[in-house]
Design a protein around this motif. Sequence first.
Motif, mmCIF file in Angstrom:
data_model
loop_
_atom_site.group_PDB
_atom_site.id
_atom_site.type_symbol
_atom_site.label_atom_id
_atom_site.label_comp_id
_atom_site.label_asym_id
_atom_site.label_seq_id
_atom_site.Cartn_x
_atom_site.Cartn_y
_atom_site.Cartn_z
ATOM 1 N N PRO A 1 0.818 -1.218 0.000
ATOM 2 C CA PRO A 1 0.000 0.000 0.000
ATOM 3 C C PRO A 1 0.847 1.261 0.000
ATOM 4 O O PRO A 1 1.974 1.263 0.508
ATOM 5 C CB PRO A 1 -0.785 -0.118 1.310
ATOM 6 N N PRO A 2 0.329 2.343 -0.576
ATOM 7 C CA PRO A 2 1.015 3.629 -0.437
ATOM 8 C C PRO A 2 0.934 4.085 1.013
ATOM 9 O O PRO A 2 0.069 3.639 1.772
ATOM 10 C CB PRO A 2 0.213 4.559 -1.363
ATOM 11 N N GLN A 3 1.834 4.951 1.405
ATOM 12 C CA GLN A 3 1.748 5.513 2.747
ATOM 13 C C GLN A 3 0.523 6.413 2.829
ATOM 14 O O GLN A 3 0.049 6.941 1.827
ATOM 15 C CB GLN A 3 3.009 6.292 3.069
ATOM 16 N N LEU A 4 0.048 6.597 4.057
ATOM 17 C CA LEU A 4 -1.165 7.369 4.273
ATOM 18 C C LEU A 4 -0.910 8.450 5.317
ATOM 19 O O LEU A 4 -0.449 8.159 6.418
ATOM 20 C CB LEU A 4 -2.293 6.443 4.736
ATOM 21 N N VAL A 5 -1.193 9.693 4.934
ATOM 22 C CA VAL A 5 -1.118 10.828 5.851
ATOM 23 C C VAL A 5 -2.518 11.416 5.944
ATOM 24 O O VAL A 5 -3.098 11.804 4.925
ATOM 25 C CB VAL A 5 -0.126 11.898 5.352
ATOM 26 N N PHE A 6 -3.066 11.461 7.143
ATOM 27 C CA PHE A 6 -4.381 12.063 7.312
ATOM 28 C C PHE A 6 -4.234 13.572 7.504
ATOM 29 O O PHE A 6 -3.346 14.038 8.236
ATOM 30 C CB PHE A 6 -5.112 11.453 8.509
ATOM 31 N N VAL A 7 -5.091 14.318 6.831
ATOM 32 C CA VAL A 7 -5.133 15.781 6.950
ATOM 33 C C VAL A 7 -6.563 16.123 7.347
ATOM 34 O O VAL A 7 -7.472 16.041 6.530
ATOM 35 C CB VAL A 7 -4.743 16.462 5.627
ATOM 36 N N ALA B 1 -4.136 2.713 14.498
ATOM 37 C CA ALA B 1 -4.458 1.330 14.162
ATOM 38 C C ALA B 1 -4.223 1.033 12.686
ATOM 39 O O ALA B 1 -3.918 -0.099 12.313
ATOM 40 C CB ALA B 1 -5.902 1.022 14.540
ATOM 41 N N LEU B 2 -4.361 2.059 11.842
ATOM 42 C CA LEU B 2 -4.159 1.888 10.405
ATOM 43 C C LEU B 2 -2.711 2.141 9.993
ATOM 44 O O LEU B 2 -2.395 2.124 8.799
ATOM 45 C CB LEU B 2 -5.081 2.848 9.642
ATOM 46 N N ALA B 3 -1.836 2.384 10.973
ATOM 47 C CA ALA B 3 -0.412 2.615 10.715
ATOM 48 C C ALA B 3 -0.179 3.803 9.793
ATOM 49 O O ALA B 3 0.682 3.779 8.918
ATOM 50 C CB ALA B 3 0.246 1.363 10.142
ATOM 51 N N ALA B 4 -0.954 4.869 9.994
ATOM 52 C CA ALA B 4 -0.746 6.083 9.207
ATOM 53 C C ALA B 4 0.638 6.657 9.496
ATOM 54 O O ALA B 4 1.138 6.567 10.622
ATOM 55 C CB ALA B 4 -1.810 7.127 9.548
ATOM 56 N N THR B 5 1.244 7.246 8.487
ATOM 57 C CA THR B 5 2.574 7.829 8.658
ATOM 58 C C THR B 5 2.528 9.111 9.460
ATOM 59 O O THR B 5 3.435 9.411 10.238
ATOM 60 C CB THR B 5 3.213 8.095 7.283
ATOM 61 N N ASP B 6 1.468 9.892 9.304
ATOM 62 C CA ASP B 6 1.354 11.139 10.055
ATOM 63 C C ASP B 6 -0.109 11.551 10.128
ATOM 64 O O ASP B 6 -0.965 11.002 9.419
ATOM 65 C CB ASP B 6 2.196 12.241 9.406
ATOM 66 N N TYR B 7 -0.370 12.535 10.974
ATOM 67 C CA TYR B 7 -1.730 13.003 11.236
ATOM 68 C C TYR B 7 -1.643 14.519 11.363
ATOM 69 O O TYR B 7 -1.222 15.046 12.396
ATOM 70 C CB TYR B 7 -2.228 12.368 12.542
ATOM 71 N N VAL B 8 -1.997 15.212 10.291
ATOM 72 C CA VAL B 8 -1.821 16.671 10.215
ATOM 73 C C VAL B 8 -3.161 17.354 10.461
ATOM 74 O O VAL B 8 -4.172 17.011 9.843
ATOM 75 C CB VAL B 8 -1.270 17.079 8.830
ATOM 76 N N ARG C 1 4.297 22.300 8.775
ATOM 77 C CA ARG C 1 3.795 21.033 9.323
ATOM 78 C C ARG C 1 3.622 20.005 8.211
ATOM 79 O O ARG C 1 3.927 18.811 8.395
ATOM 80 C CB ARG C 1 2.461 21.273 10.041
ATOM 81 N N LEU C 2 3.143 20.438 7.055
ATOM 82 C CA LEU C 2 3.008 19.510 5.933
ATOM 83 C C LEU C 2 4.388 19.073 5.440
ATOM 84 O O LEU C 2 4.581 17.917 5.057
ATOM 85 C CB LEU C 2 2.214 20.158 4.799
ATOM 86 N N ALA C 3 5.352 19.983 5.460
ATOM 87 C CA ALA C 3 6.714 19.634 5.071
ATOM 88 C C ALA C 3 7.291 18.569 5.995
ATOM 89 O O ALA C 3 8.024 17.678 5.571
ATOM 90 C CB ALA C 3 7.600 20.874 5.071
ATOM 91 N N GLU C 4 6.954 18.653 7.294
ATOM 92 C CA GLU C 4 7.395 17.635 8.250
ATOM 93 C C GLU C 4 6.751 16.288 7.922
ATOM 94 O O GLU C 4 7.398 15.232 8.036
ATOM 95 C CB GLU C 4 7.032 18.065 9.671
ATOM 96 N N ALA C 5 5.496 16.304 7.500
ATOM 97 C CA ALA C 5 4.833 15.059 7.111
ATOM 98 C C ALA C 5 5.539 14.427 5.910
ATOM 99 O O ALA C 5 5.727 13.207 5.856
ATOM 100 C CB ALA C 5 3.363 15.327 6.796
ATOM 101 N N VAL C 6 5.937 15.257 4.954
ATOM 102 C CA VAL C 6 6.662 14.749 3.783
ATOM 103 C C VAL C 6 7.994 14.144 4.222
ATOM 104 O O VAL C 6 8.414 13.090 3.726
ATOM 105 C CB VAL C 6 6.879 15.863 2.744
#
Length: 269
Positions: free
Chosen positions: A80-86, A98-105, A113-118
């Motif tokens: 799966p592609p990585q997932l970042v919730f915004v 639980a879904l192993a998201a990479t970040d939660y913005v 903050r978005l740059a940190e998620a990247v």
Amino acid sequence: MANDGSLRALVVDDELPALSEVRFLLDSDPRIGSVLTATNGTEALQMLEAHEIDVIFSDISMPGLDGMALGRVLARFASPPQLVFVTAHEEHAVDAFALAATDYVMKPVRGERLAEAVRRVVAKQDEAGMPPALVGEPGSPSAVVGSSGGGSGAPAEDETIPVELGGVTRFITRSQIRYAQASGDYARLHTGDGSHLVRIPLAVLEEKWADHGFIRIHRSTLVALPHVTEVRMDHGRCSVVIGDVELQVSRRHTRQLRDVLLRRPGTAH
């Protein structure tokens, strides 16, 4: 390190102003090679069928297939592609964990903050040694730690844990945690650069992480064996050293700890 401009992103949001803002910010990031957009989860899945995507930046509250449902579908993918919730909703952080998201913005989205998620996306792909879009020089992905012993870095199956820091939800990985201490129904997770209080009982962590090198040394303390550098015995009392911290081992857990450590090559005694 990943090559500049190689990351392929998909932004999913039913609100066009928010969609445009995130796309604008990602287009301005030199690590992003392309940005596609979708206005709901179903459209996002259609985009995934037609395009190679490395990371999805998804809103949560959307009509039809929302962000959480999309994440559950992605979890079934072989790669799966990585997932970042915004999102504007803090209450979904545990589900994201639980879904192993990479970040939660959190919205409103700030550029830094978005740059940190990247940055987290790039680091996670480098650590996992994933070849598609983030291949640096040959052999560059960092070494990983298995549940059985030494090395450094995070394994591909490493778990992510959401923590609150200054009102912002951030994610740490299980492999960063050196030890955990009980605090009622909470646990304080200690990493190399600080500690974080999470609403997870220590007994739950002990059960979940037993196969990943964590062992209880006291009724209120759980340690990550890969981070233990020394075991000390003084007048029958046992302690372990992790970094510059010395932690006492209860008499009840001393024999179990030593038996486990003696079976681990390269552990100091």
